[in-house]
Motif scaffolding. Structure first.
Motif, short mmCIF file in Angstrom:
data_model
loop_
_atom_site.label_atom_id
_atom_site.label_comp_id
_atom_site.label_asym_id
_atom_site.label_seq_id
_atom_site.Cartn_x
_atom_site.Cartn_y
_atom_site.Cartn_z
N VAL A 174 21.29 13.64 -20.98
CA VAL A 174 20.91 14.30 -19.71
C VAL A 174 19.42 14.59 -19.75
CG1 VAL A 174 23.17 15.36 -19.29
CG2 VAL A 174 21.50 16.57 -20.67
N THR A 175 18.88 15.01 -18.63
CA THR A 175 17.49 15.45 -18.55
C THR A 175 17.46 16.90 -18.09
OG1 THR A 175 17.19 14.79 -16.25
CG2 THR A 175 16.82 13.09 -17.94
N PHE A 176 16.27 17.50 -18.18
CA PHE A 176 16.15 18.87 -17.71
C PHE A 176 16.43 18.98 -16.22
CE2 PHE A 176 13.87 19.51 -21.69
CZ PHE A 176 14.26 20.79 -22.04
N GLU A 177 16.23 17.88 -15.48
CA GLU A 177 16.47 17.91 -14.04
C GLU A 177 17.96 17.73 -13.71
OE1 GLU A 177 12.42 17.46 -14.89
OE2 GLU A 177 14.05 16.13 -15.51
N THR A 178 18.71 17.04 -14.57
CA THR A 178 20.10 16.72 -14.26
C THR A 178 21.11 17.49 -15.10
OG1 THR A 178 20.18 14.88 -15.86
CG2 THR A 178 19.44 14.40 -13.60
N ILE A 179 20.64 18.33 -16.02
CA ILE A 179 21.58 19.01 -16.92
C ILE A 179 22.51 19.95 -16.17
CG2 ILE A 179 20.05 20.94 -17.46
CD1 ILE A 179 21.16 20.77 -20.33
N GLY A 180 22.04 20.48 -15.03
CA GLY A 180 22.87 21.37 -14.24
C GLY A 180 24.08 20.68 -13.64
N LEU A 219 27.55 21.46 -20.07
CA LEU A 219 26.27 21.85 -20.66
C LEU A 219 25.63 22.98 -19.87
CD1 LEU A 219 24.86 18.28 -21.44
CD2 LEU A 219 26.05 19.82 -23.00
N GLN A 220 24.66 23.65 -20.49
CA GLN A 220 23.92 24.73 -19.85
C GLN A 220 22.42 24.42 -19.94
OE1 GLN A 220 25.00 27.52 -18.31
NE2 GLN A 220 27.17 27.03 -18.59
N ASP A 221 21.69 24.76 -18.90
CA ASP A 221 20.24 24.64 -18.92
C ASP A 221 19.68 25.59 -19.98
OD1 ASP A 221 17.49 24.79 -18.49
OD2 ASP A 221 17.71 24.37 -16.35
N PRO A 222 18.94 25.07 -20.99
CA PRO A 222 18.42 25.95 -22.05
C PRO A 222 17.60 27.11 -21.49
CG PRO A 222 18.17 23.66 -22.68
CD PRO A 222 18.61 23.66 -21.26
N GLU A 229 26.17 26.69 -27.41
CA GLU A 229 25.77 26.12 -26.13
C GLU A 229 24.33 25.65 -26.15
OE1 GLU A 229 28.75 28.81 -23.32
OE2 GLU A 229 26.61 29.21 -23.34
N MET A 230 23.43 26.44 -26.76
CA MET A 230 22.01 26.06 -26.81
C MET A 230 21.82 24.80 -27.66
SD MET A 230 18.87 26.57 -26.00
CE MET A 230 18.76 28.21 -25.34
N ASP A 231 22.45 24.76 -28.85
CA ASP A 231 22.29 23.61 -29.73
C ASP A 231 22.81 22.34 -29.08
OD1 ASP A 231 22.89 25.30 -32.94
OD2 ASP A 231 21.20 25.34 -31.54
N GLU A 232 23.99 22.45 -28.46
CA GLU A 232 24.59 21.26 -27.84
C GLU A 232 23.75 20.75 -26.67
OE1 GLU A 232 28.46 21.86 -26.29
OE2 GLU A 232 28.77 19.73 -25.83
N SER A 233 23.28 21.68 -25.83
CA SER A 233 22.50 21.28 -24.66
C SER A 233 21.20 20.60 -25.08
CB SER A 233 22.21 22.49 -23.78
OG SER A 233 23.41 23.03 -23.28
N LEU A 234 20.49 21.18 -26.04
CA LEU A 234 19.22 20.60 -26.48
C LEU A 234 19.43 19.26 -27.18
CD1 LEU A 234 17.35 23.80 -27.68
CD2 LEU A 234 16.74 22.33 -25.75
N TYR A 235 20.53 19.15 -27.93
CA TYR A 235 20.80 17.87 -28.57
C TYR A 235 21.03 16.78 -27.53
CZ TYR A 235 23.13 14.25 -31.29
OH TYR A 235 23.47 13.05 -31.83
N LYS A 236 21.84 17.10 -26.49
CA LYS A 236 22.09 16.11 -25.44
C LYS A 236 20.79 15.75 -24.71
CE LYS A 236 26.55 15.64 -25.95
NZ LYS A 236 27.47 16.21 -25.00
N LEU A 279 11.86 31.02 -29.56
CA LEU A 279 12.80 29.94 -29.22
C LEU A 279 12.38 29.27 -27.91
CD1 LEU A 279 15.43 28.38 -29.60
CD2 LEU A 279 16.64 30.27 -28.48
N GLU A 280 11.97 30.06 -26.92
CA GLU A 280 11.55 29.47 -25.65
C GLU A 280 10.31 28.58 -25.84
OE1 GLU A 280 11.16 30.87 -21.04
OE2 GLU A 280 10.56 32.29 -22.62
N ASP A 281 9.39 29.01 -26.73
CA ASP A 281 8.21 28.18 -27.01
C ASP A 281 8.63 26.84 -27.61
OD1 ASP A 281 6.59 30.19 -26.08
OD2 ASP A 281 6.18 31.04 -28.06
N ARG A 282 9.62 26.86 -28.51
CA ARG A 282 10.06 25.61 -29.12
C ARG A 282 10.75 24.70 -28.09
NH1 ARG A 282 7.55 28.23 -32.10
NH2 ARG A 282 6.06 27.02 -30.90
N VAL A 283 11.48 25.29 -27.17
CA VAL A 283 12.08 24.49 -26.10
C VAL A 283 10.99 23.86 -25.25
CG1 VAL A 283 13.55 24.57 -24.05
CG2 VAL A 283 14.20 25.85 -26.09
N ASP A 284 9.91 24.62 -24.97
CA ASP A 284 8.78 24.06 -24.22
C ASP A 284 8.21 22.85 -24.96
OD1 ASP A 284 9.06 25.95 -22.26
OD2 ASP A 284 7.57 27.32 -23.11
#
Length: 486
Positions: free
Chosen positions: A79-85, A90-93, A66-73, A130-135
């Motif tokens: 999608v964007t961080f605002e619209t991924i929900g 997909l899941q918000d990372p 789920e994390m890999d797919e969401s970040l790839y999209k 991992l959270e730092d890398r998402v940031d």
């Protein structure tokens, strides 16, 4: 009117079973006290380990994917961080990370063995990394020309970190399994002692239980045979069958319930038949809407115009497309056709309309060939294409494009009909969304879309149907979801 039975407490099956339980209660109580004393500590520890492993295993199976797919999209811009929900797939990372951190903090507070706690500490550090890398990825997305950098970060950081997180969880599960094995060895020793004690007691209890059970069964076997007869008749389609049971115990209550159930089934069958009649009327009305004389007249006028203009090749192609369109629309009365046939139908329709609207209409059809074998209700996509042309492209006053796509996702077929036409105001979009979920007879506008949505839900279930999104100046997207049925 069904006759209601009044139970006499002295002869009810419930009271007979209570008597049986009382006879065996004393020896069983001794056994249970001993068992509780011997297994209490083991049970608590075992349950705690199983609970921990259940939580850990759920994330071990799903988190990385789920994390890999969401970040790839997010990186590729789907999608964007605002619209991924808004995307159900997909899941918000950040939400995934927060849930993972919360669950494993709870596990940290209740895990006792040292090795498991050590891996939990490593896991918490990897989650923070991992959270730092998402940031970092989120920061990069706010700048231009960040795609290559983010792809590299996915390969060199994110995928590695999610794999590390998964490895940490697997090690935690491994050491929890070892703890469970140790507890199991202790249990086996106590079980050997307890088994010898149980053999003697159970032999006596079995003899007594058999005698009392035969007595109870004899009293209920005849009513059960009567219930069996009724249910067999119901299974063969005779919903008028009723059980004639005179016993004043729970079997009598069951017989009343069965009789009530058959009455309800009889009413439901009538309702289903009425719904089927409504569905057939809806199908007929849709066909009448689609095969309308104006479309035929305009198409024939265009063919005449092409012939008069000595463009016989186009005229022949248009006649062939028209013939194919009506042949597929009728489909020899079939309710279901293949997705390949539905694709040919909309292609014929668009070929005809492109000749008429060559200055404003372009189209693309991208349906995966592996979908061709699956079935679809006929006239599912054509009304959507027609809606895009007449309500989106024609009002644009410039060349527009209609795109039809289809793909298989998790055993479901997803179709999208998109146009870059005039789009809709938010108020108009919300009103249309409300209209398409109503029965066709109650719709004030958007009958064609409502008809398609109603037929899908009636044939496949409420979890399938139509979803609409639109924005002024950007166009409209209509998505259809149906099951993959061969």
């Amino acid at each position: 009117m069904l006759r209601k039975h009044t139970q006499r407490a002295g002869f009810s099956i419930k009271n007979k079973l209570i008597m049986l339980m009382m006879v065996v209660a004393v020896p069983f109580t001794v056994m249970i006290v001993y068992l509780i004393y011997a297994l209490h500590n083991y049970s608590s520890a075992y349950d705690r380990i199983v609970s921990n492993m259940t939580v850990a295993n759920s994330y071990n199976l799903n988190f990385k994917e789920e994390m890999d797919e969401s970040l790839y999209k997010l990186v590729v811009g789907s999608v964007t961080f605002e619209t991924i929900g808004e995307d159900n797939s997909l899941q918000d990372p950040y939400q995934l990370i927060a849930e993972l951190r919360s669950e494993f903090r709870n596990l940290m507070s209740i895990t006792t063995d040292g090795e498991s706690r050590a891996w939990l500490q490593i896991l918490m550090r990897d989650i923070d990394t991992l959270e730092d890398r998402v940031d970092d990825i989120r920061d990069n997305l706010e700048t231009e020309n960040s795609y290559d950098l983010n792809i590299e970060m996915l390969d060199n950081n994110i995928y590695i970190m999610t794999e590390l997180v998964q490895d940490d969880i697997q090690y935690y599960i491994y050491y929890q399994t070892q703890s469970m094995e140790h507890l199991t060895d202790q249990l086996n020793t106590r079980v050997d002692t307890f088994a010898l004690f149980c053999v003697v007691i159970l032999a006596l209890l079995m003899l007594l239980a058999v005698v009392m059970t035969v007595t109870i069964v004899t009293g209920i076997i005849r009513p059960i045979q009567e219930l069996s007869r009724v249910t067999r008749q119901v299974s063969q389609g005779d919903f008028s069958a009723r059980a004639q049971v005179d016993s004043d115990d729970e079997v009598g209550v069951l017989a009343n319930s069965v009789n009530s159930m058959t009455e309800s089934i009889e009413e439901l069958v009538q309702k289903i038949k009425e719904d089927e009649r409504k569905m057939r009327r809806a199908d007929l009305r849709l066909l009448q809407e689609q095969i309308n004389p104006h479309f035929l007249y305009n198409t024939l006028d265009t063919i005449v115009w092409l012939i008069e203009g000595h463009d016989s090749d186009k005229a022949v192609n248009m006649v062939m497309s028209l013939s194919k369109f009506f042949r597929l629309a009728l489909s020899k009365g079939r309710e279901y056709i293949t997705i390949q046939e539905e694709e040919m139908h909309i292609k014929s329709y668009l070929e005809i309309q492109q000749v008429r609207y060559q200055d404003i209409l372009e189209y693309e059809i991208q349906i995966a060939p592996e979908l061709y074998q699956y079935k679809i209700l006929k006239l599912t996509l054509q009304p959507l294409v027609e809606n895009s042309l007449y309500h989106g492209i024609k009002y644009k006053r410039a060349k527009g494009t209609i795109r039809v796509s289809g793909e298989l996702i998790d055993g479901k077929v997803h179709f999208k009909v998109q146009d870059n036409g005039v789009g809709m105001e938010p108020e108009e979009l919300e009103k249309l969304r409300g209209e398409i979920v109503k029965p066709c007879k109650d719709t004030e506008k958007g009958f064609g879309l409502a008809n398609v949505n109603e037929r899908i839900r009636m044939n496949f279930g409420a979890e399938y149907g139509m979803y609409i999104d639109s924005a002024v100046g950007e166009g409209t997207c209509v998505e259809i979801v149906i099951p993959a049925v061969v």
